[in-house]
Scaffold this active site. Structure first.
Site, short mmCIF file in Angstrom:
data_model
loop_
_atom_site.label_atom_id
_atom_site.label_comp_id
_atom_site.label_asym_id
_atom_site.label_seq_id
_atom_site.Cartn_x
_atom_site.Cartn_y
_atom_site.Cartn_z
N CYS A 119 0.83 -1.20 0.00
CA CYS A 119 0.00 0.00 0.00
C CYS A 119 0.87 1.25 0.00
O CYS A 119 0.63 2.19 -0.77
CB CYS A 119 -0.93 -0.01 1.21
SG CYS A 119 -2.21 1.27 1.16
N CYS A 120 1.89 1.28 0.84
CA CYS A 120 2.79 2.44 0.88
C CYS A 120 3.55 2.60 -0.44
O CYS A 120 3.79 3.72 -0.89
CB CYS A 120 3.79 2.30 2.02
SG CYS A 120 3.11 2.63 3.66
N CYS A 202 -1.33 8.09 7.46
CA CYS A 202 -2.68 7.87 6.95
C CYS A 202 -3.61 7.45 8.08
O CYS A 202 -3.19 6.81 9.06
CB CYS A 202 -2.67 6.80 5.87
SG CYS A 202 -1.75 7.27 4.38
N CYS A 205 -3.69 3.74 9.34
CA CYS A 205 -2.44 3.18 9.84
C CYS A 205 -1.80 4.03 10.94
O CYS A 205 -0.62 3.84 11.26
CB CYS A 205 -1.44 3.02 8.70
SG CYS A 205 -2.03 1.96 7.36
N CYS A 228 7.58 3.99 5.93
CA CYS A 228 6.70 3.89 4.77
C CYS A 228 7.48 3.55 3.50
O CYS A 228 6.90 3.06 2.53
CB CYS A 228 5.92 5.19 4.57
SG CYS A 228 6.96 6.62 4.20
#
Length: 239
Positions: A119-120, A202, A205, A228
């Protein structure tokens, strides 16, 4: 000659010399040395606020980029807007190639829970790569006290894999240094810092840090992930 073209030995000497300079001096030097080819990326945490104010005070003009994951806190966007209003900033927003909804269709829902590194990579690292195209220098707000992985960060460093010089004027600043600067100059900053969030990313997270926890415990809690990937060399995983 570009700083990127000097020998490793000469760059080490330059980097060492910069360690004794103030944050303001480092910023002013970098803005002049890399004029037109330097970018500040902002996460709108308190370091971003300091750097924006400092650039204004030294009269330096640099490109300012927001890496907008589409998952930031409302307070983060509000902080950005307050800084834009205060300093008349022109902020370029660089977004992931997919919206959060599109990512859910292609990668599955809530990728950040199942594979936070992936995702990062999609929502932060890939946009950074696009933001750095054509740039020779990248200003960041990282500090050594933030995590063990940042203890060796220098005021002027080299990210060879991305082909840019990293300008990190605040690496030797403590939390008290940052907070003292913000209060001394009445600089707008992210109010989440006053609510137990030493580090802000985010929404899915990031949580407030509990008493006695490490300052990074609120990021990717229980996942074992600590970075990240923005401040790791390209090609390495962020976990």
């Amino acid at each position: 000659m570009s700083t990127l073209a000097v020998s490793r030995h000469d760059f080490r000497i330059l980097s060492e010399e910069m360690e004794d300079r103030s944050a303001e001096d480092v910023l002013a030097w970098a803005a002049e040395r890399f004029a037109g080819r330097i970018v500040l990326t902002c996460s709108w945490q308190m370091q971003s606020s300091v750097l924006v104010d400092m650039l204004d005070r030294v009269g330096a003009e640099v490109r300012i980029v927001e890496l907008d994951t589409g998952l930031l806190f409302p307070e983060t966007y509000e902080t950005r807007d307050r800084l834009i209003a205060r300093y008349g900033l022109e902020v370029e927003r660089v977004e992931p190639e997919q919206t959060v909804a599109e990512q859910a269709l292609s990668e599955g829902d809530e990728l950040w829970r199942r594979d936070p590194d992936r995702c990062c990579a999609l929502r932060k690292v890939a946009p950074l790569q696009r933001a750095l195209v054509g740039m020779d220098a990248w200003i960041t707000g990282i500090r050594r006290v933030q995590s063990p992985g940042r203890l060796t960060a220098r005021k002027v460093d080299l990210d060879e894999s991305r082909g840019v010089v990293k300008i990190q004027p605040l690496v030797d600043w403590s939390d008290d240094d940052v907070i003292g600067y913000l209060y001394a100059h009445d600089v707008p900053y992210n109010p989440l810092h006053d609510s137990g969030f030493p580090s802000i990313g985010c929404v899915p997270c990031t949580r407030a840090v509990r008493e006695g926890e490490d300052r990074r415990a609120g990021r990717w809690a229980a996942s074992g992930k600590t970075e990240c990937g923005l401040h790791l060399p390209s090609g390495r995983t962020a976990g």
